[in-house]
Structures are given as C-alpha cells and as structure tokens.
Write a protein that holds these residues in place. Structure first.
Motif, short mmCIF file in Angstrom:
data_model
loop_
_atom_site.label_atom_id
_atom_site.label_comp_id
_atom_site.label_asym_id
_atom_site.label_seq_id
_atom_site.Cartn_x
_atom_site.Cartn_y
_atom_site.Cartn_z
N SER A 11 0.86 -1.36 -0.03
CA SER A 11 -0.08 -0.03 -0.22
C SER A 11 0.78 1.21 0.13
O SER A 11 0.28 2.61 -0.20
CB SER A 11 -1.01 0.06 1.33
OG SER A 11 -0.33 0.13 2.52
N LEU A 12 2.18 0.86 0.10
CA LEU A 12 3.06 2.23 -0.07
C LEU A 12 3.38 2.84 -1.33
O LEU A 12 3.66 4.04 -1.69
CB LEU A 12 4.49 2.18 0.58
CG LEU A 12 4.61 1.95 2.06
CD1 LEU A 12 6.05 1.59 2.41
CD2 LEU A 12 4.38 3.32 2.50
N PHE A 13 2.84 2.09 -2.52
CA PHE A 13 3.12 2.28 -3.79
C PHE A 13 1.75 1.95 -4.82
O PHE A 13 1.82 1.26 -5.42
CB PHE A 13 4.04 1.20 -4.20
CG PHE A 13 5.36 1.29 -3.42
CD1 PHE A 13 6.26 2.47 -3.48
CD2 PHE A 13 5.94 0.15 -2.62
CE1 PHE A 13 7.38 2.33 -2.79
CE2 PHE A 13 6.91 0.32 -1.90
CZ PHE A 13 7.73 1.43 -1.96
N PRO A 14 0.88 2.68 -4.42
CA PRO A 14 -0.51 2.90 -5.18
C PRO A 14 -0.63 3.51 -6.49
O PRO A 14 -1.61 3.16 -7.19
CB PRO A 14 -1.59 3.06 -4.19
CG PRO A 14 -0.78 4.19 -3.39
CD PRO A 14 0.51 3.75 -3.50
N VAL A 15 0.34 4.22 -6.73
CA VAL A 15 0.14 5.30 -7.80
C VAL A 15 -0.19 4.53 -9.28
O VAL A 15 -1.04 4.95 -9.82
CB VAL A 15 1.31 6.23 -7.94
CG1 VAL A 15 1.10 7.18 -9.09
CG2 VAL A 15 1.25 6.99 -6.64
N ALA A 16 0.74 3.65 -9.58
CA ALA A 16 0.68 3.04 -10.90
C ALA A 16 -0.68 2.24 -10.95
O ALA A 16 -1.33 2.15 -11.88
CB ALA A 16 1.54 2.13 -11.21
N GLU A 17 -1.10 1.44 -9.85
CA GLU A 17 -2.40 0.80 -9.85
C GLU A 17 -3.56 1.78 -10.24
O GLU A 17 -4.48 1.26 -10.68
CB GLU A 17 -2.51 -0.12 -8.60
CG GLU A 17 -1.59 -1.24 -8.60
CD GLU A 17 -0.19 -0.78 -8.13
OE1 GLU A 17 0.06 0.25 -7.89
OE2 GLU A 17 0.51 -1.70 -7.54
N ILE A 18 -3.50 2.99 -9.22
CA ILE A 18 -4.63 3.88 -9.75
C ILE A 18 -4.71 4.20 -11.01
O ILE A 18 -5.50 4.53 -11.64
CB ILE A 18 -4.47 4.98 -8.66
CG1 ILE A 18 -4.82 4.45 -7.30
CG2 ILE A 18 -5.32 6.00 -8.90
CD1 ILE A 18 -4.22 5.61 -6.17
N GLU A 19 -3.39 4.58 -11.69
CA GLU A 19 -3.16 5.09 -12.89
C GLU A 19 -3.88 4.01 -14.02
O GLU A 19 -4.09 4.58 -15.30
CB GLU A 19 -1.78 5.74 -13.30
CG GLU A 19 -1.48 6.92 -12.59
CD GLU A 19 -2.37 7.98 -12.89
OE1 GLU A 19 -2.82 8.55 -13.97
OE2 GLU A 19 -3.33 8.50 -11.88
N LEU A 20 -3.68 2.64 -13.55
CA LEU A 20 -3.88 1.81 -14.59
C LEU A 20 -5.58 2.01 -14.98
O LEU A 20 -5.99 2.04 -16.05
CB LEU A 20 -3.99 0.34 -13.75
CG LEU A 20 -4.16 -0.88 -14.87
CD1 LEU A 20 -3.75 -0.74 -16.12
CD2 LEU A 20 -4.04 -2.16 -13.79
N ASN A 78 9.41 7.46 -3.81
CA ASN A 78 9.46 6.08 -3.20
C ASN A 78 9.74 6.52 -1.90
O ASN A 78 11.03 6.77 -1.64
CB ASN A 78 10.62 5.35 -4.01
CG ASN A 78 10.94 4.18 -3.23
OD1 ASN A 78 10.48 3.79 -2.12
ND2 ASN A 78 11.16 3.06 -4.12
N PRO A 79 8.71 6.31 -0.82
CA PRO A 79 9.29 6.71 0.45
C PRO A 79 10.43 5.74 1.23
O PRO A 79 11.02 6.14 2.27
CB PRO A 79 8.19 6.51 1.29
CG PRO A 79 7.19 5.60 0.44
CD PRO A 79 7.67 5.80 -0.79
N LEU A 80 10.82 4.60 0.54
CA LEU A 80 11.71 3.65 1.31
C LEU A 80 13.03 4.08 0.82
O LEU A 80 14.19 4.21 1.60
CB LEU A 80 11.50 2.39 0.79
CG LEU A 80 10.39 1.85 1.10
CD1 LEU A 80 10.09 0.27 0.80
CD2 LEU A 80 10.07 1.79 2.66
N THR A 81 13.07 4.63 -0.39
CA THR A 81 14.47 5.10 -1.01
C THR A 81 14.73 6.68 -0.90
O THR A 81 15.70 6.93 -0.87
CB THR A 81 14.59 4.78 -2.36
OG1 THR A 81 13.71 5.54 -3.06
CG2 THR A 81 14.73 3.10 -2.52
N GLY A 82 13.76 7.36 -0.79
CA GLY A 82 13.67 8.61 -0.56
C GLY A 82 13.93 9.42 -2.22
O GLY A 82 14.11 10.58 -2.28
N GLY A 83 13.79 8.59 -3.19
CA GLY A 83 13.93 8.87 -4.40
C GLY A 83 12.71 8.77 -5.34
O GLY A 83 11.44 8.85 -4.82
#
Length: 237
Positions: free
Chosen positions: A45-54, A221-226
């Motif tokens: 759930s930290l990375f939902p952006v692309a699933e939403i954009e799909l 990406n909140p894990l890498t800061g990038g």
C-alpha cells in the motif's frame, strides 16, 4: 495504536504461499499493507500510484456512459476502487484466482478500498484470468460471450516476469487476440508492468491492436527517498 506487525491471513495456493500482513511504519506514521507470495513481495500500500493510474489511463480513451469494465487481479483493490470512482462505470467484474484475496475485501480489511465490495456494481469472479481467456470461457461465467468496454490487468510483474509459466502465452499475439475478442469495438486493454517499456511487447501489441501506447508512471518512493516508475500499456481495439 495496534500491534506494530500483524499477519492478517495466510494460505497455501497452487502458485505458492500467499500472505497478507499489516505493519506500522514508524518513520512514515502509517499502516502498511503488504502481500507476499512465498518470500516475494507482490504489492504494498506504499506504492499505489501506478495501480490507480491503470484504471484512470485505461478508462480515459473511452467515450459514452454505461461502461462495463473487467479487472484481472484484485490485489489490494486500488485499480478496481478507482474504476468505480468513474461515474460512467455501470458494472465491474473483478476476476481473481485466489478466494482468500476476495475474502479480504468482503471482510473490508483495507480502509483505502472501502466501498469496493459493497458497491452494487461490483461482482467478484473466482477464476484464473489467463485460463478463462485462453479457454474461451470469457470473464463472466454467467455470460461467456459478454464483451467489455475495458479490461484492466494487474497480475504478473511484467509480460516477461510472470508469476506462473502458464501465464506466458497470454502476452503473445494469439493470447492478446483472444483478449481483444472480449472487447467491444474501440474497447481498451490496459496492463500494469513493473518493468520499463518493453519494445518487443510493444510490437506484439501492435500486431493485435490498431493503437497502443506505453505510459511511464513515476512516483515518489518513501523507502529510498527517490523516485520509482512503473509502466501502464494502453491498447485500443
């Protein structure tokens, strides 16, 4: 505040051990929901952006109202939930191979997917998306000949990195032609991929669909800061 870590569900499946866990990220001060297949992370759930954009990119080319949409792969529900936010969507068939994943949503374990399961437009179909397309049984068991205005797919990591070898033929021209037969004229097939745009797969799409495009979706990406990126392919019949 609840426990810092909790395994919410676990089950042995034909493709491996699938588990759902919730953990508290103290740095971000959020609850993170993650799905693993064996030792491999499938989604977070930290990375939902692309699933939403799909969903957004897949529905954007369509005109008119009363859209019938199919989603392959339920996951955490971001794609299906976003599709329902489009007021033009009349019906949503969600095809998911693992009953437990459907049950997670019926139990409404995910606050960010609230309203998905109870929405009267939603119907969950417990089936193997790829077998249904290959076998000609269609995506709606109640109507094998049913066509859709859009089919949104998010199951494998990418056309090259599949979760099971049986999925691979779908990403070839013959497999995509069977999928195209499930679309209305001018209907859309949209696909999420964790890899950068794949020129070879783009050529396969061009064999089957008159138009297709690979969209690069970038997100923090909140894990890498990038920054990270996924790809959403959108092809129109």
């Amino acid at each position: 505040m609840g426990a810092r870590f909790e395994e919410l569900a676990w089950r042995e499946t034909p493709i491996g051990e699938i588990s759902l866990r919730r953990r508290r990220d103290p740095a971000l001060d959020v609850d993170v929901y993650e799905v693993k297949l064996d030792d491999e992370f499938l989604m977070s759930s930290l990375f939902p952006v692309a699933e939403i954009e799909l969903a957004r990119l897949g529905l954007a080319p369509l005109t008119g109202d009363a859209l019938d949409v199919a989603v392959g792969g339920l996951g955490l529900g971001y794609t299906a939930r976003t599709a329902l936010e489009d007021p033009r969507v009349r019906s949503l068939v969600v095809v998911e191979a693992i009953e437990d994943v459907i049950d997670w949503h019926r139990r409404q374990l995910f606050p960010f997917a609230a309203g998905l399961a109870p929405d009267p437009r939603t119907r969950f179909v417990r089936a193997d998306f790829f077998a249904a397309v290959a076998g000609g049984t269609g995506l709606d068991p109640a109507d094998p000949d049913r066509r859709f205005h859009a089919v949104l797919l998010d199951v494998d990591h990418s056309p090259r990195h599949v979760l099971h070898p049986s999925h691979a033929p779908f990403y070839r021209a013959d497999g995509l032609r069977r999928l195209a037969d499930l679309l209305h004229p001018d209907g859309v097939f949209a696909l999420w991929s964790d890899d950068p745009p794949d020129e070879e797969f783009g050529r396969v799409l061009a064999e089957v669909f008159p138009t297709s495009q690979a969209h690069v979706v970038r997100f923090a990406n909140p894990l890498t800061g990038g920054e990270s990126a996924n790809t959403v392919y959108v092809a129109r019949r």
